[in-house]
Design a protein around this motif. Structure first.
Motif, short mmCIF file in Angstrom:
data_model
loop_
_atom_site.label_atom_id
_atom_site.label_comp_id
_atom_site.label_asym_id
_atom_site.label_seq_id
_atom_site.Cartn_x
_atom_site.Cartn_y
_atom_site.Cartn_z
N PHE A 9 1.17 -1.11 -0.06
CA PHE A 9 -0.02 0.08 0.06
C PHE A 9 0.94 1.22 -0.01
O PHE A 9 1.83 1.36 0.82
CB PHE A 9 -1.02 0.14 1.24
N ASP A 10 0.66 2.25 -0.95
CA ASP A 10 1.30 3.53 -0.91
C ASP A 10 0.44 4.64 -0.71
O ASP A 10 -0.36 5.07 -1.96
CB ASP A 10 2.21 3.62 -1.98
N ALA A 11 0.27 5.34 0.20
CA ALA A 11 -0.57 6.45 0.50
C ALA A 11 -0.46 7.61 -0.56
O ALA A 11 -1.26 8.25 -0.87
CB ALA A 11 -0.84 6.98 1.65
N ASP A 12 0.62 7.89 -0.86
CA ASP A 12 1.30 9.07 -1.99
C ASP A 12 0.50 8.72 -3.22
O ASP A 12 0.27 9.89 -3.96
CB ASP A 12 2.70 8.91 -2.04
N LYS A 13 0.46 7.58 -3.52
CA LYS A 13 -0.43 7.30 -5.07
C LYS A 13 -1.82 7.51 -5.00
O LYS A 13 -2.38 8.22 -6.03
CB LYS A 13 -0.29 5.84 -5.33
N ILE A 14 -2.39 7.81 -3.67
CA ILE A 14 -3.77 8.17 -3.53
C ILE A 14 -3.81 9.69 -3.86
O ILE A 14 -4.70 10.21 -4.72
CB ILE A 14 -4.45 8.05 -2.42
N ALA A 15 -2.74 10.33 -3.41
CA ALA A 15 -2.90 11.80 -3.67
C ALA A 15 -2.73 12.22 -4.91
O ALA A 15 -3.16 13.01 -5.63
CB ALA A 15 -1.68 12.57 -2.68
N VAL A 16 -1.77 11.45 -5.59
CA VAL A 16 -1.19 11.84 -7.13
C VAL A 16 -2.64 11.38 -7.69
O VAL A 16 -3.06 12.03 -8.87
CB VAL A 16 -0.37 10.87 -7.54
N ALA A 17 -3.50 10.30 -7.69
CA ALA A 17 -4.43 9.99 -8.50
C ALA A 17 -5.64 10.86 -8.33
O ALA A 17 -6.37 11.15 -9.04
CB ALA A 17 -5.03 8.46 -7.97
N MET A 18 -5.87 11.69 -7.19
CA MET A 18 -7.01 12.59 -6.83
C MET A 18 -6.54 13.98 -7.46
O MET A 18 -7.54 14.42 -7.93
CB MET A 18 -7.06 12.73 -5.23
N ARG A 19 -5.17 14.24 -7.60
CA ARG A 19 -4.67 15.38 -8.35
C ARG A 19 -5.26 15.27 -9.76
O ARG A 19 -5.78 16.17 -10.42
CB ARG A 19 -3.33 15.66 -8.13
N LYS A 20 -5.02 14.19 -10.23
CA LYS A 20 -5.16 13.94 -11.69
C LYS A 20 -6.71 13.99 -12.11
O LYS A 20 -7.15 14.51 -12.98
CB LYS A 20 -4.69 12.49 -12.20
N ALA A 21 -7.51 13.40 -10.81
CA ALA A 21 -8.80 13.56 -11.21
C ALA A 21 -9.48 15.18 -11.29
O ALA A 21 -10.26 15.41 -11.93
CB ALA A 21 -9.54 12.93 -9.91
N PHE A 22 -8.84 16.04 -10.35
CA PHE A 22 -9.18 17.49 -10.43
C PHE A 22 -8.77 17.93 -11.94
O PHE A 22 -9.34 18.72 -12.45
CB PHE A 22 -8.47 18.20 -9.25
N ILE A 23 -7.44 17.63 -12.31
CA ILE A 23 -6.98 18.14 -13.61
C ILE A 23 -7.78 17.57 -14.60
O ILE A 23 -8.20 18.26 -15.59
CB ILE A 23 -5.58 17.62 -13.73
N ALA A 24 -8.36 16.42 -14.64
CA ALA A 24 -9.28 15.88 -15.81
C ALA A 24 -10.67 16.41 -15.57
O ALA A 24 -11.25 16.96 -16.73
CB ALA A 24 -9.66 14.32 -15.28
N VAL A 25 -11.03 17.27 -14.60
CA VAL A 25 -12.31 17.68 -14.46
C VAL A 25 -12.45 19.44 -14.67
O VAL A 25 -12.87 20.02 -15.67
CB VAL A 25 -13.10 17.56 -13.35
N GLU A 26 -11.17 19.81 -14.14
CA GLU A 26 -11.09 21.50 -13.89
C GLU A 26 -9.95 22.00 -14.95
O GLU A 26 -9.67 23.18 -15.03
CB GLU A 26 -10.82 21.88 -12.60
N GLY A 27 -9.25 21.12 -15.60
CA GLY A 27 -8.06 21.67 -16.24
C GLY A 27 -6.75 21.59 -15.68
O GLY A 27 -6.76 21.33 -14.48
N ASP A 28 -5.54 21.78 -16.53
CA ASP A 28 -4.26 21.73 -15.80
C ASP A 28 -4.03 22.73 -14.71
O ASP A 28 -3.41 22.62 -13.85
CB ASP A 28 -3.46 22.26 -17.07
N ASN A 29 -4.80 23.99 -14.62
CA ASN A 29 -4.53 25.03 -13.69
C ASN A 29 -5.08 24.39 -12.23
O ASN A 29 -4.64 24.91 -11.22
CB ASN A 29 -5.38 26.20 -13.85
#
Length: 965
Positions: free
Chosen positions: A32-52
């Motif tokens: 288990f690696d908790a840091d990967k969860i944070a990375v995945a969530m940031r990508k989710a925001f980028i996918a919806v709201e854009g690169d900014n």
């Protein structure tokens, strides 16, 4: 340009804490690696709201706190370490986003997961072996548990349902599996998980039903050699070959009629719609699985849509366009717009097509005839018929027997034999045999007849398993109102009373009474009418029997007065047909689902017209296709051709229109909806007469005179007297036009309408039974298929819309036995709308029934629910039923006036719902239960507590016979 998609967390392969490990979709186990969860969530925001979005402090804060919260949640769940599935992590990401108020991102994430799951399933990339759990196959071999297939099954089961969580079902199910579990055990775990969630979200009943279908598909498709297993989506292609194989195997097994193979099976198979499998509730599908689907060596090989097509084919055997009519019939059944009665569902299309529901007989006053009648009961019961026996002609206790110069033992000893025959011949081994004995209120044995169901006294003169009913003349009710005397006779000394009714009965009865005073008649007994009436009501309250049914309105309003006399009703009190020693009356039943005819809150009269016309045709077809166990039944049915079209889902139709049962609006809807059913049913039968010919005994009937059911009320008014009939006669349809059509074209059927209880077929359709109010808003229903949590979905949706549906509300409903009345935060309008059966004053039941009765040529199975019972309330209710022109009543469901204090509630225990009715919903501060007075006098003066036990949900459904249901 396609919209961006959120990131997939399946790539999470974390490094800390090492004691937690993750099962990937491939079955691999990684740290288990908790840091990967944070990375995945940031990508989710980028996918919806854009690169900014990645540079936003808001996003960074949400991600940081959410990732930490998710890690801590897993550590709390598994403090000593353990394995998580990747789906667990994705579920927690969804929840974290929603808790943070990021609804758009969360929604996109959910849609992304579902889309990828579908893509994996479509590509066949769904196999994901569990790292440690194996499944035992039917041949004893083992294979790894396929997590991908479980996910696909659950996603299919949840499709289109907005208030369910597929991930929760999967997660909770995996906790209940073990290494070596059977294939069916996996399916059962999924079903049971979904089932426990029904009380919180009613849509889980559909999820559970769809998961049950996995078992059924595996069983049927495997048996037919089509496939070892199949998903819901795959059934779009597999239903057709399964249908072909089913017909071939069913004929081979000598279960299906060989004529089914003569249909264009390709055309019929193409008409099967697999999506309609999704309409079943769990209770409905389990009922079909347990009791309806054809099976061989205890293996069900009949699928739901195949069953409906088999019934449709069985009813279309004699049609010119067999395939066209079969598809028309299938559409009605599979959409739940109309449902045939249980015998038709059981037997249509089979080698022994006993499709009729009810049989009514008259028992003659001679030994050979009595035992012939009992033999007929056994034969009819064997083939799943419900029985109503008229025992009035049999001489009373103490009457002289000419042949032996002895004295008769009366009716009761023979009824004991009838009771034991019903137990012995248990409807082909499928369910208990069921019979109801009727006796007129002037019969000298009536007082002993009233006590047949008592648990005390000489057991040789008790019948604990059969039903009984009073056949009450109008003159008796008049004597009750006038506090007059009533004389009991033996039919051996006044046999003509049996065939007389109305004014003719009153005149002849008076003559016999005069003969007792002159000494010409010596075998009689004089009683006070009110005393006998009290005993009737007392026994009804104490034992549930005999039911109260009224002889004169059944006869004076019968279309077939010229052809005989109605001597009794049937097992469920809705059939009123002539009987004699030469004719056994037969009725064929089916019910319109009113709930399916309310569209966007408006009752759809045109759809009802189409449904009724097809339903009447289906019922008429039953008569010619039917198997008759005894010749008297065949003779009667072919001569008069009666059918009984009824309704169900009345309460659901009210909910859909936002109408409370205890209201003038509900009474008006009962009136208008039944008027439409009556109009279209009569017109359909008349049009069938133009196509196929009139029924044999049409000439001389009320139909032939242009007298329709609504018109026959005037005959009852004239014979009974103006002051003893209080009925609303308003109408809205073009009845003059229909009268002209009927007198010109004739009728195909002597009788067309009857409202049956529908307890079982309404379960299949997922609606409230017949014309009943909701039993409880949350309870456990017990029947032959098991126990089922039932929650009122209409109520849940209304509470949700007002923000009131939560764990506290669920526990309050459990505490108050499904009643919303004592729950203070429920608004008054919802309390009125969701009043349960015992909270609706019986006057509303009677008023609605009276409005229906004016349109019906037969009768209706009317249960009466009375809470806080008193002698006065019973007396008023049943007098009102008579004054309003009702022909029959059915069960009395009575609750005592005491309340039961509850000291604790099991908070958090699932399905902790009472399966028995409450004695009375407690108030906010319930008082201790009061002492319960005993005895008839206490009851009749209104001082009794609970002289009868509270009925349970199983009582409401399992009334001994499914013939009318």
């Amino acid at each position: 340009m396609p919209p961006p998609t959120p990131a997939d967390t399946s790539s999470v392969t974390i490094t800390a804490p090492q004691r937690l490990r993750v099962i990937k979709r491939t079955g691999d186990v990684v740290p288990f690696d908790a840091d990967k969860i944070a990375v995945a969530m940031r990508k989710a925001f980028i996918a919806v709201e854009g690169d900014n979005a990645d540079a936003s402090s808001r996003v960074r804060d949400v991600v940081q706190h959410a990732a930490a919260a998710i890690e801590q949640a897993f550590l709390r769940r598994l403090p000593d370490g353990g394995t998580l599935h990747i789906e667990d992590i994705q579920d927690q990401v969804e929840l974290a986003l929603m808790r943070a108020g990021e609804q758009k991102v969360a929604r996109a994430y959910v849609l992304y997961r579902e889309a990828h799951a579908r893509a994996r399933a479509t590509a066949g990339d769904i196999a994901r072996p569990h790292p440690s759990l194996n499944v035992t196959l039917t041949d004893g071999t083992k294979r790894p548990l396929d997590l991908g297939r479980i996910e696909t099954l659950v996603l299919d089961a949840c499709e289109g349902l907005g208030n369910v969580e597929p991930g929760l079902v999967v997660e909770e199910s995996l906790k209940n599996l073990y290494d070596g579990v059977s294939v069916d055990g996996v399916s059962q775990a999924l079903m049971m998980t979904a089932r426990t969630l029904v009380e919180k979200e009613p849509d889980y009943t559909y999820v559970t039903a769809r998961l049950l279908q996995d078992i059924l598909r595996r069983e049927a498709l495997g048996f037919l050699g089509i496939a070892k297993e199949a998903t819901y989506q795959e059934m779009a292609e597999l239903y057709r070959p399964a249908f072909d194989a089913y017909v071939a195997r069913g004929i081979e097994f000598e279960q299906l009629d060989p004529r089914l193979a003569e249909f264009d099976l390709a055309r019929l198979g193409a008409a099967l719609d697999h999506t309609r499998d999704n309409a079943f509730t769990y209770l409905g599908l389990q009922t079909l699985y347990d009791r309806y689907f054809l099976h061989r060596d205890d293996v069900r090989y009949e699928l739901p849509q195949v069953m409906f097509m088999r019934v449709a084919m069985g009813l279309a055997l004699n049609e010119e366009d067999r395939e066209g009519r079969a598809i028309e019939f299938y559409e009605l059944l599979s959409r739940f717009d109309y449902m045939a009665s249980t015998p038709t569902l059981f037997n249509a299309g089979t080698l022994r097509s006993q499709l009729s529901s009810c049989y009514l007989t008259t028992v003659p006053d001679e030994l050979d005839g009595i035992y012939s009648a009992i033999r007929d009961n056994a034969l009819l019961s064997k083939w799943a018929g419900g029985l109503g026996n008229d025992w009035t002609p049999v001489r009373a206790l103490g009457a002289w027997i000419k042949g032996t110069n002895g004295r008769s033992q009366g009716v009761v000893p023979f009824l004991k034999v009838v009771n034991d025959t019903a137990v012995a011949v248990n409807q082909g081994g499928k369910r208990k045999g069921a019979v109801c004995a009727y006796l007129e209120s002037w019969h000298l044995d009536i007082e002993e007849f009233l006590e047949l169901r008592k648990n005390t006294g000489d057991d040789r003169r008790r019948t604990h398993d059969m039903n009984t009913a009073n056949w009450v003349p109008d003159l008796f009710m008049k004597r009750v109102f006038e506090d007059g005397e009533w004389t009991l006779f033996s039919p051996s000394t006044c046999p003509d009373l049996h065939d007389l009714y109305g004014a003719a009965f009153e005149q002849r009865y008076g003559e016999y009474e005069a003969m007792t005073r002159s000494g010409e008649l010596t075998l009689f007994k004089r009683v006070r009418a009110k005393d006998l009436w009290r005993r009737m009501l007392s026994m009804l309250f104490e034992t549930g029997h005999p039911w109260i049914t009224f002889k004169d309105p059944c006869n004076l309003r019968s279309p077939q007065q010229h052809a005989g006399v109605v001597h009794s009703s049937n097992l469920c009190t809705e059939i009123t047909l002539n009987t004699s020693t030469d004719e056994i009356a037969v009725c064929n039943l089916g019910s319109i689902n009113l709930a399916q005819h309310v569209v966007d809150g408006v009752f759809d009269g045109e759809k009802l017209r189409r449904t009724v016309r097809t339903a009447v045709r289906m019922l008429d077809n039953v008569i010619d296709i039917n198997y008759y166990a005894v010749p008297q039944a065949k003779r009667s049915n072919l001569r008069h051709r009666p059918v009984g079209l009824g309704i169900m889902g009345f309460q659901d139709a009210l909910y859909a229109q936002d109408v409370a049962y205890a209201s003038e609006a509900a009474v008006t809807f009962a009136d208008r909806s039944m008027e439409l059913v009556s109009y279209h049913a009569i017109e359909a039968s008349s049009d069938l007469a133009a196509e196929r010919g009139r029924y044999e005994s049409f000439e001389g009937s009320l139909w032939s005179q242009g007298i329709l059911p609504i018109d026959s009320l005037e005959r009852l008014r004239v014979e009974r007297g103006e002051k003893y009939l209080e009925v609303n006669t308003a109408a809205t349809q073009a009845w003059d036009q229909l009268r002209d059509k009927v007198t010109d074209q004739g009728m195909r059927n002597s009788n067309v309408m009857a409202i049956a209880p529908t307890a079982t077929i309404s379960n299949i359709c997922g609606v409230t039974q017949s014309i009943e109010p909701t039993y409880q808003n949350l309870f456990v229903k017990s029947n032959l298929s098991g126990e089922f949590t039932v929650v009122n979905a209409h109520m849940v949706n209304d509470l949700k819309s007002r923000g009131l549906w939560d764990e506290v509300m669920i526990n309050d409903l459990k505490y108050y036995d499904g009643s919303v009345q004592p729950i203070e935060r429920v608004p008054a309008d919802l309390k009125a709308k969701y009043a349960t059966a015992f909270e609706v004053e019986p006057k509303w039941l009677v008023e609605a029934a009276a409005r229906r009765q004016k349109w019906i040529d037969q009768a209706q199975s009317l249960n009466l629910y009375i809470q806080g019972v008193s002698g006065k309330k019973l007396d008023v209710t049943y007098r009102m039923a008579w004054l309003r022109g009702l022909k029959t009543t059915y069960y009395l469901r009575a609750l005592g006036a005491t309340s039961v204090e509850k000291s604790t509630v099991a908070r958090g225990s699932l399905n902790a719902v009472s399966n028995a009715a409450p004695e009375q919903a407690p108030t906010a501060s319930p008082a201790p239960a009061a002492a319960e007075p005993r005895g008839v006098e206490d009851f009749l003066t209104g001082r009794a507590g609970s002289g009868s036990r509270a009925p349970s949900a199983s009582d409401i459904d399992e009334l001994g016979c499914e013939a009318c249901q």
